[in-house]
Design a protein around this motif. Structure first.
Motif, PDB file in Angstrom:
ATOM      1  N   THR A 170       0.871  -1.121   0.050  1.00 57.04           N
ATOM      2  CA  THR A 170      -0.011   0.037  -0.005  1.00 57.04           C
ATOM      3  C   THR A 170       0.964   1.261  -0.049  1.00 57.04           C
ATOM      4  N   ASN A 171       1.924   1.106   0.880  1.00 57.62           N
ATOM      5  CA  ASN A 171       2.856   2.537   0.979  1.00 57.62           C
ATOM      6  C   ASN A 171       3.463   2.771  -0.476  1.00 57.62           C
ATOM      7  N   VAL A 172       3.967   1.673  -1.034  1.00 58.40           N
ATOM      8  CA  VAL A 172       4.895   1.792  -2.272  1.00 58.40           C
ATOM      9  C   VAL A 172       3.864   2.192  -3.432  1.00 58.40           C
ATOM     10  N   PHE A 173       2.584   1.750  -3.499  1.00 62.86           N
ATOM     11  CA  PHE A 173       1.637   2.371  -4.384  1.00 62.86           C
ATOM     12  C   PHE A 173       1.432   3.908  -4.183  1.00 62.86           C
ATOM     13  N   ARG A 195      13.013   6.581  -0.427  1.00 62.21           N
ATOM     14  CA  ARG A 195      13.953   5.763   0.631  1.00 62.21           C
ATOM     15  C   ARG A 195      13.095   5.136   1.522  1.00 62.21           C
ATOM     16  N   GLU A 196      12.019   5.706   2.175  1.00 59.07           N
ATOM     17  CA  GLU A 196      11.458   4.859   3.201  1.00 59.07           C
ATOM     18  C   GLU A 196      10.610   3.686   2.678  1.00 59.07           C
ATOM     19  N   ALA A 197      10.188   3.892   1.382  1.00 60.55           N
ATOM     20  CA  ALA A 197       9.612   2.839   0.573  1.00 60.55           C
ATOM     21  C   ALA A 197      10.471   1.755   0.025  1.00 60.55           C
ATOM     22  N   HIS A 198      11.503   2.155   0.246  1.00 59.76           N
ATOM     23  CA  HIS A 198      12.736   1.242  -0.200  1.00 59.76           C
ATOM     24  C   HIS A 198      12.795   1.084  -1.686  1.00 59.76           C
ATOM     25  N   ILE A 199      12.503   2.190  -2.612  1.00 59.08           N
ATOM     26  CA  ILE A 199      12.546   2.014  -3.873  1.00 59.08           C
ATOM     27  C   ILE A 199      13.885   2.666  -4.163  1.00 59.08           C
ATOM     28  N   TYR A 219      21.813   8.952  -4.908  1.00 58.38           N
ATOM     29  CA  TYR A 219      20.760   8.162  -4.848  1.00 58.38           C
ATOM     30  C   TYR A 219      20.800   7.516  -6.086  1.00 58.38           C
ATOM     31  N   LEU A 220      20.410   5.895  -5.621  1.00 55.05           N
ATOM     32  CA  LEU A 220      20.344   4.946  -6.666  1.00 55.05           C
ATOM     33  C   LEU A 220      18.888   4.366  -6.547  1.00 55.05           C
ATOM     34  N   PHE A 221      18.587   3.618  -7.769  1.00 50.95           N
ATOM     35  CA  PHE A 221      17.566   2.743  -7.749  1.00 50.95           C
ATOM     36  C   PHE A 221      17.906   1.498  -7.034  1.00 50.95           C
ATOM     37  N   ASN A 222      16.803   1.169  -5.987  1.00 53.43           N
ATOM     38  CA  ASN A 222      17.037  -0.243  -5.458  1.00 53.43           C
ATOM     39  C   ASN A 222      16.332  -1.340  -6.211  1.00 53.43           C
ATOM     40  N   ASP A 223      16.959  -1.957  -7.027  1.00 54.52           N
ATOM     41  CA  ASP A 223      16.593  -3.069  -7.762  1.00 54.52           C
ATOM     42  C   ASP A 223      15.613  -4.086  -7.132  1.00 54.52           C
ATOM     43  N   ASP A 224      15.635  -4.155  -5.831  1.00 53.76           N
ATOM     44  CA  ASP A 224      15.030  -5.200  -4.946  1.00 53.76           C
ATOM     45  C   ASP A 224      13.554  -4.536  -4.489  1.00 53.76           C
ATOM     46  N   GLY A 225      13.937  -2.977  -4.383  1.00 53.50           N
ATOM     47  CA  GLY A 225      12.697  -2.325  -3.892  1.00 53.50           C
ATOM     48  C   GLY A 225      11.353  -2.493  -4.254  1.00 53.50           C
ATOM     49  N   LEU A 226      11.179  -2.796  -5.454  1.00 53.63           N
ATOM     50  CA  LEU A 226      10.004  -3.130  -6.028  1.00 53.63           C
ATOM     51  C   LEU A 226       9.581  -4.850  -6.059  1.00 53.63           C
ATOM     52  N   GLU A 227      10.246  -5.592  -5.723  1.00 53.37           N
ATOM     53  CA  GLU A 227      10.138  -6.800  -5.821  1.00 53.37           C
ATOM     54  C   GLU A 227       8.951  -7.445  -5.171  1.00 53.37           C
ATOM     55  N   THR A 228       8.377  -6.875  -4.039  1.00 52.60           N
ATOM     56  CA  THR A 228       7.109  -7.215  -3.112  1.00 52.60           C
ATOM     57  C   THR A 228       6.033  -6.826  -4.144  1.00 52.60           C
ATOM     58  N   ILE A 229       6.105  -5.498  -4.593  1.00 51.49           N
ATOM     59  CA  ILE A 229       5.032  -5.410  -5.680  1.00 51.49           C
ATOM     60  C   ILE A 229       5.023  -6.244  -6.862  1.00 51.49           C
ATOM     61  N   GLN A 230       5.938  -6.719  -7.342  1.00 57.97           N
ATOM     62  CA  GLN A 230       6.155  -7.472  -8.547  1.00 57.97           C
ATOM     63  C   GLN A 230       5.663  -8.824  -7.918  1.00 57.97           C
TER      64      GLN A 230
END
Length: 111
Positions: free
Chosen positions: A8-11, A75-79, A91-102
């Motif tokens: 929910t937070n990522v969205f 950052r707080e959403a780990h994106i 700042y860098l994109f976190n490749d694992d940050g959207l894994e939960t959404i995927q």
């Protein structure tokens, strides 16, 4: 944070067009990255000044304070994540940050 809360937070974070553009920038705008030495841990990242410059070139008027807020939300959403090199932040994109959404989308779309 539970998995549902994280999703929910990522969205929520992704719905903002400026944050969405920052994510795109960090993931895809390699030609605009600073030319850092090969030894740099942050050679894939952008410093806040670079992010502001790109956004302003695209006609997006944003203050330093507002950019800091958007970066904090991402950052707080780990994106994205932060790498410090001396006095500079990148700042860098976190490749694992959207894994939960995927994973969640794969489950939802299978039904």
């Amino acid at each position: 944070m539970t998995n549902d809360t994280h999703i929910t937070n990522v969205f929520k974070v992704l719905q903002d067009p400026i944050r969405f553009r920052i994510i795109e920038m960090l993931q895809f705008d390699s030609e605009r990255r600073k030319f850092l030495p090969d030894t740099s841990k942050a050679k894939e990242g952008f410093c806040p000044e670079d992010i502001l410059m790109v956004l302003r070139e695209e006609g997006i008027r944003i203050s330093n304070t507002k950019l800091s807020y958007h970066l904090k939300e991402l950052r707080e959403a780990h994106i994205i994540y932060l790498v410090k090199e001396g006095k500079r932040n990148f700042y860098l994109f976190n490749d694992d940050g959207l894994e939960t959404i995927q994973s969640w989308l794969k489950r939802v779309l299978k039904k």
